[in-house]
Scaffold this motif. Structure first.
Motif, mmCIF file in Angstrom:
data_model
loop_
_atom_site.group_PDB
_atom_site.id
_atom_site.type_symbol
_atom_site.label_atom_id
_atom_site.label_comp_id
_atom_site.label_asym_id
_atom_site.label_seq_id
_atom_site.Cartn_x
_atom_site.Cartn_y
_atom_site.Cartn_z
ATOM 1 N N GLN A 1 0.830 -1.363 -0.058
ATOM 2 C CA GLN A 1 -0.223 -0.011 -0.064
ATOM 3 C C GLN A 1 0.991 1.244 0.077
ATOM 4 O O GLN A 1 1.984 1.193 0.831
ATOM 5 N N GLY A 2 0.564 2.189 -0.850
ATOM 6 C CA GLY A 2 0.948 3.573 -0.827
ATOM 7 C C GLY A 2 0.108 4.494 -0.458
ATOM 8 O O GLY A 2 -0.791 4.195 0.781
ATOM 9 N N GLY A 3 0.081 5.752 -1.033
ATOM 10 C CA GLY A 3 -0.802 6.967 -0.714
ATOM 11 C C GLY A 3 -0.590 7.174 0.953
ATOM 12 O O GLY A 3 0.333 7.350 1.517
ATOM 13 N N ASN A 4 -1.852 7.238 1.658
ATOM 14 C CA ASN A 4 -1.847 7.497 3.260
ATOM 15 C C ASN A 4 -1.135 6.379 3.924
ATOM 16 O O ASN A 4 -0.796 6.753 5.162
ATOM 17 N N TRP A 5 -0.851 5.265 3.385
ATOM 18 C CA TRP A 5 -0.279 4.260 4.045
ATOM 19 C C TRP A 5 1.359 3.999 3.652
ATOM 20 O O TRP A 5 1.771 2.902 4.104
ATOM 21 N N LYS A 6 1.840 4.950 2.878
ATOM 22 C CA LYS A 6 2.955 4.574 2.541
ATOM 23 C C LYS A 6 4.061 4.585 3.522
ATOM 24 O O LYS A 6 5.047 3.494 3.556
ATOM 25 N N ALA A 7 4.028 5.348 4.467
ATOM 26 C CA ALA A 7 4.906 5.125 5.560
ATOM 27 C C ALA A 7 4.989 3.959 6.281
ATOM 28 O O ALA A 7 5.813 3.414 6.781
ATOM 29 N N MET A 8 3.544 3.508 6.641
ATOM 30 C CA MET A 8 3.713 2.094 7.107
ATOM 31 C C MET A 8 4.421 0.996 6.398
ATOM 32 O O MET A 8 4.861 0.282 6.803
ATOM 33 N N THR A 9 3.928 1.121 4.947
ATOM 34 C CA THR A 9 4.576 -0.222 4.233
ATOM 35 C C THR A 9 6.143 0.256 4.230
ATOM 36 O O THR A 9 6.881 -0.855 4.057
ATOM 37 N N ASP A 10 6.611 1.460 4.235
ATOM 38 C CA ASP A 10 8.134 1.685 3.988
ATOM 39 C C ASP A 10 8.776 1.126 5.279
ATOM 40 O O ASP A 10 9.842 0.918 5.461
ATOM 41 N N TYR A 11 7.892 1.465 6.718
ATOM 42 C CA TYR A 11 8.427 1.370 7.748
ATOM 43 C C TYR A 11 8.924 -0.298 7.633
ATOM 44 O O TYR A 11 10.004 -0.823 8.493
ATOM 45 N N PHE A 12 8.020 -1.431 7.316
ATOM 46 C CA PHE A 12 8.392 -2.568 7.024
ATOM 47 C C PHE A 12 9.041 -3.011 6.118
ATOM 48 O O PHE A 12 9.376 -4.428 5.679
ATOM 49 N N ASN A 13 9.685 -2.210 5.218
ATOM 50 C CA ASN A 13 10.321 -2.452 4.030
ATOM 51 C C ASN A 13 9.399 -3.220 3.226
ATOM 52 O O ASN A 13 9.976 -4.181 2.547
ATOM 53 N N GLY A 17 4.487 -1.724 -7.711
ATOM 54 C CA GLY A 17 3.228 -2.010 -7.948
ATOM 55 C C GLY A 17 2.750 -3.447 -8.294
ATOM 56 O O GLY A 17 1.402 -3.644 -8.279
ATOM 57 N N LEU A 18 3.780 -3.769 -8.988
ATOM 58 C CA LEU A 18 3.494 -5.084 -9.976
ATOM 59 C C LEU A 18 3.971 -6.342 -9.518
ATOM 60 O O LEU A 18 3.261 -7.332 -9.618
ATOM 61 N N ARG A 19 5.192 -6.428 -8.976
ATOM 62 C CA ARG A 19 5.853 -7.647 -8.657
ATOM 63 C C ARG A 19 5.442 -8.125 -7.118
ATOM 64 O O ARG A 19 5.209 -7.277 -6.339
ATOM 65 N N VAL A 20 4.960 -9.319 -7.066
ATOM 66 C CA VAL A 20 4.274 -9.975 -5.782
ATOM 67 C C VAL A 20 4.877 -11.216 -5.415
ATOM 68 O O VAL A 20 5.501 -11.873 -6.260
ATOM 69 N N PRO A 21 4.871 -11.431 -4.154
ATOM 70 C CA PRO A 21 5.166 -12.890 -3.660
ATOM 71 C C PRO A 21 4.522 -13.923 -4.188
ATOM 72 O O PRO A 21 3.216 -13.733 -4.633
ATOM 73 N N PHE A 22 4.888 -14.939 -4.400
ATOM 74 C CA PHE A 22 4.382 -16.094 -5.199
ATOM 75 C C PHE A 22 4.805 -17.349 -4.964
ATOM 76 O O PHE A 22 6.100 -17.582 -4.953
ATOM 77 N N ILE A 23 4.140 -18.444 -4.074
ATOM 78 C CA ILE A 23 4.750 -19.597 -3.664
ATOM 79 C C ILE A 23 3.947 -20.497 -3.836
ATOM 80 O O ILE A 23 2.640 -20.529 -3.895
#
Length: 474
Positions: A294-306, A322-328
């Motif tokens: 998530q970005g926008g208002n929650w960018k700082a949250m996402t960035d805190y957790f890298n 925005g596009l690459r995702v975990p895939f298991i």
């Protein structure tokens, strides 16, 4: 040119080169398929992808016992078109739904992976966020190949964890315990329980369980027991939601971590149940996310957790973040444990892959962009590769943004008024160095491919008004 090339690849892949694998799958009891998809989970928000602050032991165990993909891509950088790509096997240059738009939906003539598997003898169920058709429309999941459905039809419904009602097949299941600001039923838990009931009910026959969980999409809220293990471990950070009627958190980092760990625990329950039912070894489980963190208002949250590290950008951009995702993928006895693949795959590959797992094929005359990656999963056969991967975000056939990967070259145009950026992902996975001026001929080549990679979008005349959030929550 490229569209024709895809059709040839698909035909070869499905009929000739992979025929021995299809025969092997058909000779035995058809395997079960469970596809679990988180909502807005970043590439690195799992321990097996480098996360150090949020604990995800059950998903990490899937990776340890299966295959982890490092270059897997969502269908889009936002939820609704990503799901359309997943269902139809067509990338966003061809799939019907290409934007977050309540009036874009699937039609009767659209073939879905659920319909392919249902025709192959599978019980089919979806539990979570749909986003491809509203009440009474042709795009309703029960009209797109799913026998059972519990969840949210619209993406705006899936923003809320304590709604007044939830969809169950074509009815509404009322939740009076959530009225008047009460927090009686955490909707993710209800969805998860119905998913388990479906698996238990159908475990003696082949089944396809599609679990598009809404966690960890905001609003930011989770029951206290999931927050408790993280209390005091992160800086106390108030993260409020600017949208009216949405729940925020006074300790947002703790809440977010708790949401991810709650989902992880529920995935552990799914795996334990497969073992209890004696079907673990005959079940393919795939876990992924619908787009980047998530970005926008929650960018700082996402960035805190890298959460998207080492990628650039967030949900909503054509950058890798925005596009690459975990895939298991885990399939005991079939997929070698502890393996990693750098094969470039996209959500449009799911339909032909699952068709082959089920011992069937994409129906004749149906054009898909996907290529089965079953040879990579099994370590058998000749794995065909994409000449390119393409994404666009389009409303009323007007392209708003687009991106393309060809080999290690990546073209990005986050706004059509902007010039095309060019990156070499082999040397610059973080997309820090725009090489467009140094390689104008490469920009020209990739631009031409993007033009050829799409067809005009379907027109969506509004015949019904989707039910919005009024009456769904306070």
């Amino acid at each position: 040119m490229y569209r024709g090339f895809y059709s040839i690849l698909t035909m070869i892949c499905g009929v000739f080169l992979l025929a021995p694998i299809v025969s092997e799958a058909s000779a035995k009891q058809k395997p079960n398929i469970i596809f679990i998809m988180a909502d807005d989970l970043g590439y690195a928000e799992l321990g097996c992808y480098g996360q150090t602050k949020i604990k995800t032991p059950h998903i990490d165990h899937l990776a340890a016992e299966g295959m982890k993909f490092t270059q897997a891509y969502a269908g889009s950088m936002v939820c609704q078109p990503s799901r359309s790509v997943l269902m139809t096997g067509q990338h966003t240059g061809h799939t019907p739904v290409r934007a977050n738009d309540l009036n874009q939906l699937l039609y009767d003539e659209d073939l879905t992976v659920a319909e392919v598997l249902k025709d192959a003898g599978y019980a089919t169920g979806i539990f979570g966020k749909w986003g491809l058709g509203y009440e009474g429309s042709q795009g309703h999941p029960n009209r797109q190949g799913f026998d059972e459905f519990t969840g949210q039809l619209l993406q705006v419904h899936a923003h809320f964890y304590y709604p007044f009602w939830i969809s169950h097949n074509e009815e509404r299941r009322m939740l009076p315990e959530n009225e008047n600001n009460q927090r009686g039923t955490y909707i993710h838990d209800l969805i998860h329980e119905d998913a388990k009931k479906f698996i238990r009910k159908n475990h003696k026959q082949p089944f396809f369980a599609y679990l598009p969980y809404i966690i960890p999409h905001v609003e930011l809220v989770v029951p206290e027991e999931s927050e408790r293990p993280y209390r005091g471990k992160f800086p106390k950070t108030q993260i409020l939601d600017p949208r009216p009627g949405y729940i925020g958190s006074e300790d947002g980092l703790v809440t977010f971590a708790g949401m991810v760990s709650r989902m992880d625990g529920h995935i552990g329950e799914i795996v334990s149940m497969l073992e209890e039912l004696g079907i673990r070894d005959n079940t393919l489980i795939i876990f992924t996310s619908d787009n980047g963190g998530q970005g926008g208002n929650w960018k700082a949250m996402t960035d805190y957790f890298n959460g998207n590290a080492p990628l650039r950008g967030h949900k909503g951009s054509m950058y890798e973040g925005g596009l690459r995702v975990p895939f298991i993928a885990k399939w005991p006895g079939k997929i070698e444990a502890g393996t990693t693949s750098d094969l470039q795959i996209g959500f449009w590959d799911i339909l032909p892959t699952f068709a082959q797992v089920a011992g069937t094929q994409v129906p004749e005359g149906v054009d898909v962009d996907g290529i089965s990656f079953l040879p990579t999963l099994l370590g058998k056969g000749d794995q065909k590769k994409h000449p390119y991967l393409y994404w666009e975000y389009t409303s009323k056939d007007k392209i708003r943004s687009r991106g393309l990967r060809m080999g290690n070259w990546k073209a990005v145009q986050n706004r059509m008024k902007n010039s095309i950026e060019l990156y070499d992902l082999g040397k610059d996975v973080g997309e820090a160095n725009d090489l467009s001026k140094q390689h104008p001929e490469k920009v020209k080549e990739l631009t031409q491919v993007m033009k050829q990679a799409r067809v005009p979008q379907r027109d969506f005349p509004q015949t019904m008004k989707p039910v919005g959030i009024k009456g769904y929550v306070k």
